[in-house]
Design an enzyme around this catalytic site. Structure first.
Site: not given
Lengths: 159, 351
Positions: B169-170, B173, B184, B193, B266, B271
């Site tokens: 996931h990271e 990005h 974002y 996301e 958020d 998310h």
């Protein structure tokens, strides 16, 4: 004065809130110098880094939303103090309103301002859908009670 | 404004070198974003001139190898921390270091072998990670140049390197930053996301050789301690069902537009509403069957690397871009295009 810190986002997308209600003389002696040292009117307007937290902080009438990477200096000190006071049941005369986790501002829960506004946090959306404070894991030591309960209802005191 | 002993014209030449570390450092000094944008626009322009010609699909990546650097923040909130393992070095005692190192490798492998992509920027960028960030830090994030992992508080969360999907996931990005670079915030943020979750799931499925039917489609499985009633942080198969716990509450993700969440927290619920495009991808993957990283993943990869998305594209624009990508690669009468349209219709984004 009620001081609220609401942390949203992060990889998990969980919301956590810490709140205290502080009275004189502690408010003037300890909290106001810290609150006044925060640059409430000089908030950077840049994008958050992916998966970092977003902090919504309010003290009385003043409110701000900060991406985590700007939570430095007096902001960090204010958030840490609020969190610690909420968790331990009060610093001096600070009334801890406790720590809550989970929930979010639900869709259709009243009129919604445009996404991304930094101001105008409504008190009625601060309470998560499922306010929970579990003394054994989050907020206080076992057996401790959160004091005083928030004006709009009692805080759960455990499982 | 930057200060450098190396004049800009030299930096510009260095930035074009084959030597990735030198080129990368030079790009950073020049102002990374501008250069990345130029390079991407050049690639997009070439594709635009030859709309029928797409980069080849399927196995590739021969000769592509990652360059990994793992650092240890030693429980401070300072980056990058102390370098503890670099490419080719043997395992160390610290499991967080080894999990990050291995996870970076598996993520590199998916992008290289499935899509022929050489690292985050397509040009061999060094994969950087920092473990043991902060005290009881319940999070992992991408700071623009490296992935950063906390150890968790031990009560709700364990260390964030424990789940390969967090690493995937990271790093995605990082890929996103070099490709569509969706803002974002709000819907583009939820898509940003979701793309990270999609390729995180694909990293795990590619690693373990799972088909769409066999895969769990969970994101962040294994992060919760056994005190939490939950299997993972998110479920692409059934958004909203990943956890239901007395303390942290219930998984709030919607699966369809009927449950779309309006919130200012958020970054506008990035998310939360990611559940909707997540579920669309899951539906596409099971409609097509087999290995999800092949056709379904290829369509998503073509979408984020193509020309059809703007930085502020919302769900509908993204859905249309995936349909266009499916048509470009597989044809206007293809089962892939039909499945893409059906998947987005099921979640209420397309009518």
């Amino acid at each position: 004065m009620r001081i609220d810190v609401r942390r949203t986002g992060g990889f998990a997308g969980l919301t956590t809130q810490w709140a205290v209600d502080v009275a004189q003389p502690e408010l003037g002696d300890v909290w106001m110098p810290l609150i006044d040292s925060c640059p409430w009117d000089d908030v950077p307007d840049d994008a958050n880094e992916p998966d970092r937290y977003v902090y919504s902080i309010s003290a009385g009438e003043r409110e701000v939303t900060l991406p985590e990477h700007h939570l430095t200096g007096p902001w960090r000190a204010l958030v840490d103090r609020t969190r610690d006071a909420a968790r331990t049941g009060g610093l001096g005369e600070a009334g801890a309103l406790g720590e809550t986790a989970g929930g979010f501002e639900a869709a259709g829960s009243g009129p919604q301002p445009p996404v991304g506004r930094d101001d105008d946090v409504d008190d009625d959306v601060l309470e998560p859908d499922r306010p929970v404070t579990d003394p054994s894991r989050w907020a206080t030591e076992p057996g401790q009670r959160l004091f005083p309960p928030p004006a709009d209802g009692p805080v759960e005191d455990g499982r | 404004m930057y200060c450098s002993f190396v004049p800009p014209y030299l930096l510009r030449r260095l930035s074009l070198l084959e030597d990735a570390p030198v080129a990368e450092a030079a790009q950073r000094a020049l102002g990374r974003d501008a250069l990345i944008r130029r390079r991407r626009n050049a690639v997009c322009a070439r594709i635009g001139e030859h709309p029928g010609i797409l980069p080849p699909a399927g196995p590739g990546g021969e000769g592509l190898h990652p360059t990994r650097r793992i650092s240890d923040a030693q429980h401070q909130e300072r980056l990058p921390g102390v370098r503890v393992r670099t490419e080719g070095e043997a395992e160390v005692q610290d499991p967080a270091v080894n999990e990050a190192y291995d996870g970076l490798g598996y993520t590199f492998d998916l992008y290289a072998q499935a899509y022929g992509r050489n690292s985050l920027d397509g040009a061999g960028e060094i994969l950087r990670a920092t473990v043991h960030y902060g005290e009881d830090y319940d999070n992992a994030f991408w700071n623009g140049t490296r992935m950063v992992f906390g150890d968790g508080d031990g009560k709700v969360f364990q260390r964030f390197t424990k789940s390969l999907s967090v690493v995937g996931h990271e790093l995605t990005h990082g890929v996103m930053q070099h490709t569509a670079n969706l803002v974002y915030q709000g819907q583009p943020g939820a898509l940003n996301e979701s793309v990270s979750d999609v390729f995180a799931a694909l990293v795990e499925q590619h690693r373990f050789g799972q088909t769409a039917e066999e895969a769990s489609w969970l994101i962040g499985a294994g992060l919760f301690t056994d005190q939490v009633n939950g299997s993972a942080l998110r479920s692409m198969k059934a958004p909203g069902t990943a956890y239901d716990d007395d303390v942290i509450g219930k998984d709030p993700q919607p699966a369809t537009m009927a449950g779309y969440v309006d919130t200012r927290g958020d970054n506008g619920g990035v998310h939360l509403n990611s559940g909707i495009p997540n579920h669309a991808f899951y539906r596409l993957a099971v409609l097509l069957g087999g290995n999800a990283w092949e056709r379904a993943g290829q369509i998503w990869y073509d979408t984020i690397t193509g020309t059809r998305l703007g930085r502020e594209s919302g769900f509908a624009a993204f859905a249309e871009a995936t349909a266009a990508a499916a048509e470009s690669r597989y044809g206007k009468d293809s089962e892939e295009l039909k499945a893409v349209t059906a998947a987005w219709t099921e979640v209420g984004v397309l009518e």
